[in-house]
Design an enzyme around this catalytic site. Structure first.
Site, mmCIF file in Angstrom:
data_model
loop_
_atom_site.group_PDB
_atom_site.id
_atom_site.type_symbol
_atom_site.label_atom_id
_atom_site.label_comp_id
_atom_site.label_asym_id
_atom_site.label_seq_id
_atom_site.Cartn_x
_atom_site.Cartn_y
_atom_site.Cartn_z
ATOM 1 N N LYS A 292 8.655 -2.288 15.664
ATOM 2 C CA LYS A 292 9.058 -1.285 15.300
ATOM 3 C C LYS A 292 10.097 -0.409 16.255
ATOM 4 N N TYR B 52 0.854 -1.210 0.110
ATOM 5 C CA TYR B 52 0.183 -0.028 0.106
ATOM 6 C C TYR B 52 0.967 1.413 -0.051
ATOM 7 N N ASN C 185 -9.598 -4.547 9.341
ATOM 8 C CA ASN C 185 -9.610 -3.981 10.774
ATOM 9 C C ASN C 185 -9.432 -2.506 10.911
ATOM 10 N N SER D 172 6.133 3.503 13.052
ATOM 11 C CA SER D 172 4.796 3.577 13.153
ATOM 12 C C SER D 172 4.625 4.653 14.607
ATOM 13 N N ASP E 41 9.820 -7.606 -2.959
ATOM 14 C CA ASP E 41 8.703 -7.859 -2.456
ATOM 15 C C ASP E 41 8.466 -9.422 -2.494
ATOM 16 N N ASN E 42 8.110 -9.935 -1.633
ATOM 17 C CA ASN E 42 7.717 -11.371 -1.587
ATOM 18 C C ASN E 42 6.052 -11.609 -1.854
ATOM 19 N N TYR F 182 4.875 6.932 10.978
ATOM 20 C CA TYR F 182 3.578 7.230 10.376
ATOM 21 C C TYR F 182 2.236 7.198 11.469
ATOM 22 N N PHE F 183 1.533 8.209 11.104
ATOM 23 C CA PHE F 183 0.169 8.315 11.776
ATOM 24 C C PHE F 183 -0.858 7.128 11.065
ATOM 25 N N ASN F 184 -2.007 7.776 10.682
ATOM 26 C CA ASN F 184 -2.740 6.717 10.296
ATOM 27 C C ASN F 184 -3.085 6.947 8.668
ATOM 28 N N TYR G 97 3.672 -6.605 17.237
ATOM 29 C CA TYR G 97 3.953 -5.709 16.072
ATOM 30 C C TYR G 97 4.659 -4.220 16.433
ATOM 31 N N LYS H 42 2.117 -6.240 9.307
ATOM 32 C CA LYS H 42 1.276 -5.022 10.103
ATOM 33 C C LYS H 42 0.110 -5.084 10.771
HETATM 34 P P1 NAD Z 1 1.596 -3.635 3.203
HETATM 35 O O1 NAD Z 1 1.266 -4.843 3.599
HETATM 36 O O2 NAD Z 1 0.541 -3.211 1.920
HETATM 37 O O3 NAD Z 1 2.920 -3.862 2.430
HETATM 38 C C1 NAD Z 1 3.989 -4.284 2.858
HETATM 39 C C2 NAD Z 1 4.603 -5.069 1.764
HETATM 40 O O4 NAD Z 1 5.748 -5.733 2.289
HETATM 41 C C3 NAD Z 1 3.828 -6.384 1.145
HETATM 42 O O5 NAD Z 1 3.680 -5.970 -0.228
HETATM 43 C C4 NAD Z 1 4.278 -7.647 1.489
HETATM 44 O O6 NAD Z 1 4.047 -8.469 0.631
HETATM 45 C C5 NAD Z 1 5.673 -7.359 1.832
HETATM 46 N N1 NAD Z 1 6.661 -8.046 2.484
HETATM 47 C C6 NAD Z 1 6.292 -8.429 4.000
HETATM 48 N N2 NAD Z 1 7.308 -9.084 4.421
HETATM 49 C C7 NAD Z 1 8.196 -9.342 3.510
HETATM 50 C C8 NAD Z 1 9.275 -9.904 3.515
HETATM 51 N N3 NAD Z 1 9.915 -10.660 4.518
HETATM 52 N N4 NAD Z 1 9.994 -9.773 2.318
HETATM 53 C C9 NAD Z 1 9.573 -9.067 1.132
HETATM 54 N N5 NAD Z 1 8.617 -8.524 1.206
HETATM 55 C C10 NAD Z 1 7.605 -8.387 2.272
HETATM 56 O O7 NAD Z 1 1.689 -2.501 4.093
HETATM 57 P P2 NAD Z 1 2.006 -0.966 4.212
HETATM 58 O O8 NAD Z 1 0.601 -0.692 4.773
HETATM 59 O O9 NAD Z 1 2.138 -0.707 2.910
HETATM 60 O O10 NAD Z 1 2.950 -0.689 5.328
HETATM 61 C C11 NAD Z 1 4.204 -0.609 4.861
HETATM 62 C C12 NAD Z 1 5.202 -0.479 5.952
HETATM 63 O O11 NAD Z 1 4.829 0.684 7.053
HETATM 64 C C13 NAD Z 1 5.154 -1.549 7.079
HETATM 65 O O12 NAD Z 1 6.504 -1.875 7.466
HETATM 66 C C14 NAD Z 1 4.109 -1.204 8.085
HETATM 67 O O13 NAD Z 1 4.383 -1.832 9.415
HETATM 68 C C15 NAD Z 1 4.488 0.389 8.289
HETATM 69 N N6 NAD Z 1 3.206 1.109 8.863
HETATM 70 C C16 NAD Z 1 2.132 0.899 8.195
HETATM 71 C C17 NAD Z 1 1.038 1.631 8.614
HETATM 72 C C18 NAD Z 1 -0.344 1.485 8.120
HETATM 73 O O14 NAD Z 1 -1.345 1.786 8.937
HETATM 74 N N7 NAD Z 1 -0.573 1.018 6.909
HETATM 75 C C19 NAD Z 1 1.148 2.695 9.658
HETATM 76 C C20 NAD Z 1 2.484 2.693 10.307
HETATM 77 C C21 NAD Z 1 3.430 1.794 9.677
HETATM 78 C C1 WQD Z 2 -8.982 4.237 13.955
HETATM 79 C C2 WQD Z 2 -10.063 4.382 14.664
HETATM 80 C C3 WQD Z 2 -11.106 2.886 16.014
HETATM 81 C C4 WQD Z 2 -12.687 0.208 12.782
HETATM 82 C C5 WQD Z 2 -3.930 0.972 13.552
HETATM 83 C C6 WQD Z 2 -2.595 0.330 14.080
HETATM 84 C C7 WQD Z 2 -1.277 1.204 14.170
HETATM 85 C C8 WQD Z 2 -1.071 1.904 12.648
HETATM 86 C C9 WQD Z 2 -2.480 2.293 12.273
HETATM 87 C C10 WQD Z 2 0.515 0.281 11.746
HETATM 88 C C11 WQD Z 2 -10.097 4.125 16.159
HETATM 89 C C12 WQD Z 2 -12.086 3.142 15.068
HETATM 90 C C13 WQD Z 2 -11.822 1.407 13.558
HETATM 91 C C14 WQD Z 2 -13.963 0.277 12.886
HETATM 92 C C15 WQD Z 2 -13.930 1.928 14.334
HETATM 93 N N1 WQD Z 2 -0.580 0.666 11.705
HETATM 94 N N2 WQD Z 2 -12.648 1.988 14.361
HETATM 95 N N3 WQD Z 2 -14.605 0.776 13.878
HETATM 96 O O1 WQD Z 2 -6.103 1.625 15.672
HETATM 97 O O2 WQD Z 2 -5.764 3.933 15.254
HETATM 98 O O3 WQD Z 2 -4.042 1.997 14.079
HETATM 99 O O4 WQD Z 2 -3.220 1.322 12.018
HETATM 100 O O5 WQD Z 2 1.579 0.809 12.379
HETATM 101 O O6 WQD Z 2 -0.417 0.730 14.668
HETATM 102 O O7 WQD Z 2 -2.856 0.037 15.597
HETATM 103 O O8 WQD Z 2 -6.399 2.417 13.233
HETATM 104 O O9 WQD Z 2 -8.126 2.521 11.445
HETATM 105 O O10 WQD Z 2 -8.181 0.427 13.091
HETATM 106 O O11 WQD Z 2 -8.924 2.575 14.043
HETATM 107 O O12 WQD Z 2 -14.858 2.562 15.169
HETATM 108 O O13 WQD Z 2 -14.299 -0.870 12.155
HETATM 109 O O14 WQD Z 2 -11.363 3.948 14.239
HETATM 110 O O15 WQD Z 2 -11.520 2.614 17.484
HETATM 111 O O16 WQD Z 2 -10.559 4.922 17.071
HETATM 112 P P1 WQD Z 2 -5.589 2.751 14.632
HETATM 113 P P2 WQD Z 2 -7.776 1.972 13.008
#
Ligand code: NAD
Ligand code: WQD
Length: 336
Positions: A152, A11, A197, A124, A31-32, A176-178, A148, A84
């Site tokens: 980080k 993503y 989720n 994160s 990417d795997n 990153y935030f959300n 998780y 993640k």
């Molecule tokens: P995503 O799952 O869409 O992308 C992660 C990619 O990494 C996927 O394409 C997956 O196939 C690949 N991958 C996972 N393990 C691998 C491995 N061992 N070798 C090769 N490829 C691998 O997730 P995303 O939302 O794009 O998140 C990217 C990064 O940002 C992650 O590290 C995640 O923890 C971090 N992050 C995401 C969020 C969020 O809310 N999306 C928030 C904070 C931090």
């Molecule tokens: C946002 C708000 C929920 C779903 C998570 C990870 C965090 C980061 C980002 C990776 C909250 C509410 C949600 C629903 C709801 N990822 N909610 N109904 O929990 O802030 O963060 O993703 O690093 O580590 O924990 O994000 O989108 O799940 O929730 O009311 O069906 O929406 O309670 O207030 P969150 P979220």
């Protein structure tokens, strides 16, 4: 520069590849495809009208990573690859620790061997735990409630120690935030497997009629309307933050919040989605979700000061672009 983007089919990675190509960098994706498909790579090329190189490898595989560094003159690494899902990390902690920590170490080792001194890491806001808001980079990190988040915090410490020992190594630890929304073309976006989720993909699936109604987790938090408050950031702003971090790397390890600095409640997001797209999102109030905190958002001033980066896109743009992707692209994928 030649930038190795691990997790580049995912993503945030796919949007960052577009931003890197737009900024004139060459992109090598590793990417795997565990949580993505190679269709995203075609879409990156379609949007950017540029080529990229793709390796379907696991980045915990040292020799496969070594081959990439041998084949390309890598100038920098952006490490997105990781697992993640917070809840899943509690069920299968070893898988999370192994994947997320070993991948960081394998890449850091290759950087040392091939004298690559530019590294950008996906961290994160979850590492702040239950600190007071707004979250500031100088805060002591509090334990998170899940493996998780620990992966980080540990990866941040590993990279910080490596930078201390090698003064030439430059690392940006991006918290990153959300992240929400999608590229405005509607060609790439967030496509979670199964029932989402996270809030925004849940909302788009309710809007589409795939899910009946949103459950709002709690309306008795000490927030403006009682529902949870988060700092939602458009994924394209986030992607541009990576280019800014890469362009402004300096020796040592430096932490940056990538957020907007603005909190939005669940109900405000639902209303914004309805306004942006003219669609009703049915919802009901449900119990609080275990592990959630009431409110968090970034102090985003350091990234502005040091990287010259701020988020530009508002919550309406986030909702509009998330919905465009849900309608347009996911139909194509799901009909196959
Ligand atoms: P995503 O799952 O869409 O992308 C992660 C990619 O990494 C996927 O394409 C997956 O196939 C690949 N991958 C996972 N393990 C691998 C491995 N061992 N070798 C090769 N490829 C691998 O997730 P995303 O939302 O794009 O998140 C990217 C990064 O940002 C992650 O590290 C995640 O923890 C971090 N992050 C995401 C969020 C969020 O809310 N999306 C928030 C904070 C931090
Ligand atoms: C946002 C708000 C929920 C779903 C998570 C990870 C965090 C980061 C980002 C990776 C909250 C509410 C949600 C629903 C709801 N990822 N909610 N109904 O929990 O802030 O963060 O993703 O690093 O580590 O924990 O994000 O989108 O799940 O929730 O009311 O069906 O929406 O309670 O207030 P969150 P979220």
């Amino acid at each position: 520069m030649n930038i190795l983007v691990t997790g580049g089919a995912g993503y945030i990675g796919s949007h960052t590849c577009v931003a890197l190509l737009k900024a004139g960098h060459k992109v090598i994706v590793a990417d795997n495809l565990y949580n993505s498909t190679n269709q995203a790579l075609d879409k990156i090329k379609q949007i950017s009208k540029e080529e990229l190189t793709f390796y379907q490898i696991d980045v915990t595989n040292e020799s496969a990573v070594d081959d990439i560094f041998t084949n390309h003159n890598i100038d920098g690494v952006i490490h997105f690859a990781g697992l993640k899902a917070v809840g899943q990390s509690i069920e299968i902690p070893l898988t999370y620790y192994y994947n997320n920590i070993v991948s960081t170490m394998v890449l850091a080792k290759a950087c040392k061997k091939y004298h690559v001194n530019r590294f950008v890491f996906s961290s994160s806001a979850t590492v702040y735990g239950d600190n007071t808001v707004p979250f500031v980079e100088t805060m002591n990190l509090l334990p998170t409630t899940n493996p998780y988040g620990e992966t980080k915090a540990m990866s941040e410490r590993i990279l910080t120690d490596i930078a201390k020992a090698n003064p030439e190594f430059s690392v940006a630890l991006l918290r990153y935030f959300n992240p929400v929304g999608a590229h405005e073309s509607g060609l790439i976006g967030e496509a979670p497997n199964g029932i989402p989720n996270n809030l925004m993909p849940y909302v788009t699936q309710v809007a589409k009629g795939k899910l009946e109604k949103l459950r709002v987790f709690g309306n008795d938090y000490p927030t403006m309307d009682g529902t949870g408050v988060r700092d939602y950031i458009h994924v394209v702003d986030l992607a541009e933050g990576h280019v800014a971090a890469l362009d402004n790397l300096k020796e040592g390890a430096h932490v940056y919040n990538l957020g907007t600095g603005k909190g939005t409640s669940v109900l405000e997001l639902v209303k914004a989605f309805e306004k942006a797209n003219g669609i009703e999102v049915p919802y009901e109030i449900a119990d609080r979700r275990p592990g959630d905190i009431a409110s968090f958002y970034a102090d985003a001033s350091k990234a502005k000061r040091e990287l010259g980066w701020t988020a530009k896109r508002d919550i309406i743009a986030m909702c509009r672009d998330a919905w465009r992707f849900e309608k347009k692209y996911k139909d194509l994928v799901e009909s196959k």
